[in-house]
Design a protein around this motif. Sequence first.
Motif, PDB file in Angstrom:
ATOM      1  N   SER A   1      52.412-123.416 -21.246  1.00 32.61           N
ATOM      2  CA  SER A   1      52.039-122.565 -22.376  1.00 32.61           C
ATOM      3  C   SER A   1      53.231-121.756 -22.855  1.00 32.61           C
ATOM      4  CB  SER A   1      50.893-121.616 -21.981  1.00 32.61           C
ATOM      5  OG  SER A   1      51.283-120.784 -20.901  1.00 32.61           O
ATOM      6  N   LEU A   2      53.113-121.285 -24.075  1.00 35.66           N
ATOM      7  CA  LEU A   2      54.051-120.321 -24.647  1.00 35.66           C
ATOM      8  C   LEU A   2      53.406-118.944 -24.558  1.00 35.66           C
ATOM      9  CD1 LEU A   2      55.188-122.295 -27.824  1.00 35.66           C
ATOM     10  CD2 LEU A   2      56.341-122.134 -25.605  1.00 35.66           C
ATOM     11  N   ASN A   3      54.211-117.930 -24.333  1.00 33.45           N
ATOM     12  CA  ASN A   3      53.645-116.604 -24.179  1.00 33.45           C
ATOM     13  C   ASN A   3      54.430-115.562 -24.976  1.00 33.45           C
ATOM     14  OD1 ASN A   3      55.506-116.933 -21.595  1.00 33.45           O
ATOM     15  ND2 ASN A   3      55.399-114.745 -22.067  1.00 33.45           N
ATOM     16  N   MET A   4      53.763-114.472 -25.242  1.00 36.06           N
ATOM     17  CA  MET A   4      54.379-113.318 -25.877  1.00 36.06           C
ATOM     18  C   MET A   4      54.034-112.091 -25.016  1.00 36.06           C
ATOM     19  SD  MET A   4      54.086-111.800 -29.753  1.00 36.06           S
ATOM     20  CE  MET A   4      55.092-113.129 -30.404  1.00 36.06           C
ATOM     21  N   LYS A   5      55.011-111.231 -24.779  1.00 38.40           N
ATOM     22  CA  LYS A   5      54.806-110.060 -23.941  1.00 38.40           C
ATOM     23  C   LYS A   5      55.239-108.806 -24.690  1.00 38.40           C
ATOM     24  CE  LYS A   5      57.393-109.365 -20.246  1.00 38.40           C
ATOM     25  NZ  LYS A   5      57.944-109.511 -18.880  1.00 38.40           N
TER      26      LYS A   5
ATOM     27  N   LEU B   1      51.619-105.983 -21.837  1.00 33.83           N
ATOM     28  CA  LEU B   1      50.493-106.829 -22.209  1.00 33.83           C
ATOM     29  C   LEU B   1      51.044-108.215 -22.530  1.00 33.83           C
ATOM     30  CD1 LEU B   1      47.384-106.639 -22.770  1.00 33.83           C
ATOM     31  CD2 LEU B   1      47.985-106.350 -25.184  1.00 33.83           C
ATOM     32  N   ARG B   2      50.388-109.244 -22.001  1.00 27.06           N
ATOM     33  CA  ARG B   2      50.884-110.613 -22.201  1.00 27.06           C
ATOM     34  C   ARG B   2      49.740-111.483 -22.711  1.00 27.06           C
ATOM     35  NH1 ARG B   2      50.490-114.986 -18.962  1.00 27.06           N
ATOM     36  NH2 ARG B   2      49.850-113.764 -17.132  1.00 27.06           N
ATOM     37  N   THR B   3      50.072-112.401 -23.620  1.00 26.56           N
ATOM     38  CA  THR B   3      49.118-113.388 -24.089  1.00 26.56           C
ATOM     39  C   THR B   3      49.773-114.761 -24.083  1.00 26.56           C
ATOM     40  OG1 THR B   3      47.616-114.015 -25.892  1.00 26.56           O
ATOM     41  CG2 THR B   3      49.719-113.029 -26.517  1.00 26.56           C
ATOM     42  N   ASN B   4      48.987-115.781 -23.772  1.00 24.00           N
ATOM     43  CA  ASN B   4      49.489-117.153 -23.680  1.00 24.00           C
ATOM     44  C   ASN B   4      48.577-118.093 -24.446  1.00 24.00           C
ATOM     45  OD1 ASN B   4      50.648-115.789 -21.305  1.00 24.00           O
ATOM     46  ND2 ASN B   4      51.429-117.807 -20.785  1.00 24.00           N
ATOM     47  N   LEU B   5      49.170-119.198 -24.902  1.00 23.01           N
ATOM     48  CA  LEU B   5      48.405-120.286 -25.494  1.00 23.01           C
ATOM     49  C   LEU B   5      49.116-121.584 -25.147  1.00 23.01           C
ATOM     50  CD1 LEU B   5      46.011-121.145 -27.253  1.00 23.01           C
ATOM     51  CD2 LEU B   5      47.537-120.997 -29.240  1.00 23.01           C
ATOM     52  N   GLY B   6      48.367-122.561 -24.628  1.00 25.26           N
ATOM     53  CA  GLY B   6      49.005-123.809 -24.246  1.00 25.26           C
ATOM     54  C   GLY B   6      47.989-124.891 -23.952  1.00 25.26           C
TER      55      GLY B   6
ATOM     56  N   SER C   1      44.118-120.459 -22.688  1.00 23.66           N
ATOM     57  CA  SER C   1      44.561-119.222 -23.334  1.00 23.66           C
ATOM     58  C   SER C   1      44.421-118.089 -22.334  1.00 23.66           C
ATOM     59  CB  SER C   1      43.770-118.938 -24.610  1.00 23.66           C
ATOM     60  OG  SER C   1      42.389-118.815 -24.320  1.00 23.66           O
ATOM     61  N   VAL C   2      45.288-117.080 -22.482  1.00 22.48           N
ATOM     62  CA  VAL C   2      45.419-116.038 -21.464  1.00 22.48           C
ATOM     63  C   VAL C   2      45.557-114.679 -22.126  1.00 22.48           C
ATOM     64  CG1 VAL C   2      46.990-115.085 -19.715  1.00 22.48           C
ATOM     65  CG2 VAL C   2      46.410-117.511 -19.675  1.00 22.48           C
ATOM     66  N   LEU C   3      44.978-113.671 -21.485  1.00 20.29           N
ATOM     67  CA  LEU C   3      45.261-112.276 -21.800  1.00 20.29           C
ATOM     68  C   LEU C   3      45.459-111.569 -20.468  1.00 20.29           C
ATOM     69  CD1 LEU C   3      45.519-110.118 -24.013  1.00 20.29           C
ATOM     70  CD2 LEU C   3      43.092-109.625 -23.668  1.00 20.29           C
TER      71      LEU C   3
ATOM     72  N   LEU D   1      42.025-115.985 -17.750  1.00 25.76           N
ATOM     73  CA  LEU D   1      42.406-117.317 -18.211  1.00 25.76           C
ATOM     74  C   LEU D   1      41.166-118.071 -18.645  1.00 25.76           C
ATOM     75  CD1 LEU D   1      44.247-119.887 -18.424  1.00 25.76           C
ATOM     76  CD2 LEU D   1      43.803-120.242 -15.992  1.00 25.76           C
ATOM     77  N   TYR D   2      41.170-118.545 -19.872  1.00 25.55           N
ATOM     78  CA  TYR D   2      40.103-119.411 -20.376  1.00 25.55           C
ATOM     79  C   TYR D   2      40.681-120.797 -20.587  1.00 25.55           C
ATOM     80  CZ  TYR D   2      36.910-121.612 -23.680  1.00 25.55           C
ATOM     81  OH  TYR D   2      36.070-122.497 -24.306  1.00 25.55           O
TER      82      TYR D   2
END
Length: 298
Positions: free
Chosen positions: A291-295, A29-34, A91-93, A109-110
């Motif tokens: 963006s920066l992401n966390m996985k 699962l990955r989320t992003n914000l940028g 922002s991403v999921l 992606l929003y």
Amino acid sequence: MKHRIATITLCLLVAAITGRVAAQDGWYLRTNLGFAVAPGLTIDARDNDWGTKCDKLSNPGLAETGPNDCLSAPPPAQWTHEVGRGSGVQSVLALGFSWNDLRFEGEYLYRTSTHKQDEGELQVLDVVTQEKQQQELETLEGGLEDLMAHSFFVNAYYDFRSDSPFTPYVGIGVGVARTSLDYYGRFQRNDDPAAISTFEDPLLKARLAGTTTVGRHKMNDLLAAYQAVAGVDYALSDKVGIGARFRWSKFSEFDDEKPWTQLRSHASSVGRGFDVMYGVSTSGLMMIGASLNMKYSF
């Protein structure tokens, strides 16, 4: 003693961070914000107005018209204007699956962006409106305010795996984007009846003076989209990673239409049982984002 303990602790921390973390196959699962930036674009607009003289609400008796003047709609009015670049957030999921050096994922992606205004004058393209612009229209303006998109992509990546906890990657994706543009347009006639050239009758001139045509709507369209992505992930553990990514996204032509908010200071109608519609289109929608992401791997 305290210095020795601090040194040992620092060494263990560095070893934990820089040590090799095995790449994991399976679901993640990955989320992003940028942030996102968009280049300037050209808005093409038009409407299907019947014209002032053939407007039964502005000219109930169809005065100063011939027997064949109002039998059919004239060619559409057309205008265009430039909009400056935009900037906003993304922002991403995403849910994906890793297999050897390949990854496949579905991504939501929003993104939003606010565009600069007053980057260029509104340019009238049809002859009729050009004549009115020179004679009686004192205000012609339009623009794009906020853009918002909900996008869904299917992405494929290639990971450059190694013994390092850093994993660079490249990828491509295709999808669709439900996109909305906050568009506005305003046309205002001169307040002085003497400046009105559409009619000769002073009473009709006075009726038309100062009237405005206004459009302000959230225009919507479903666009095809594709993108290219590059980034690097850093493994904090066998399940958790962080990283940075860059994307370039391109979208198909946008087109939508709505009834005028008001037409010559009355409802968006010419008294013929239908609404007069105005439309906007543009083919220049693009996004560049970082963006920066966390996985998290399951």
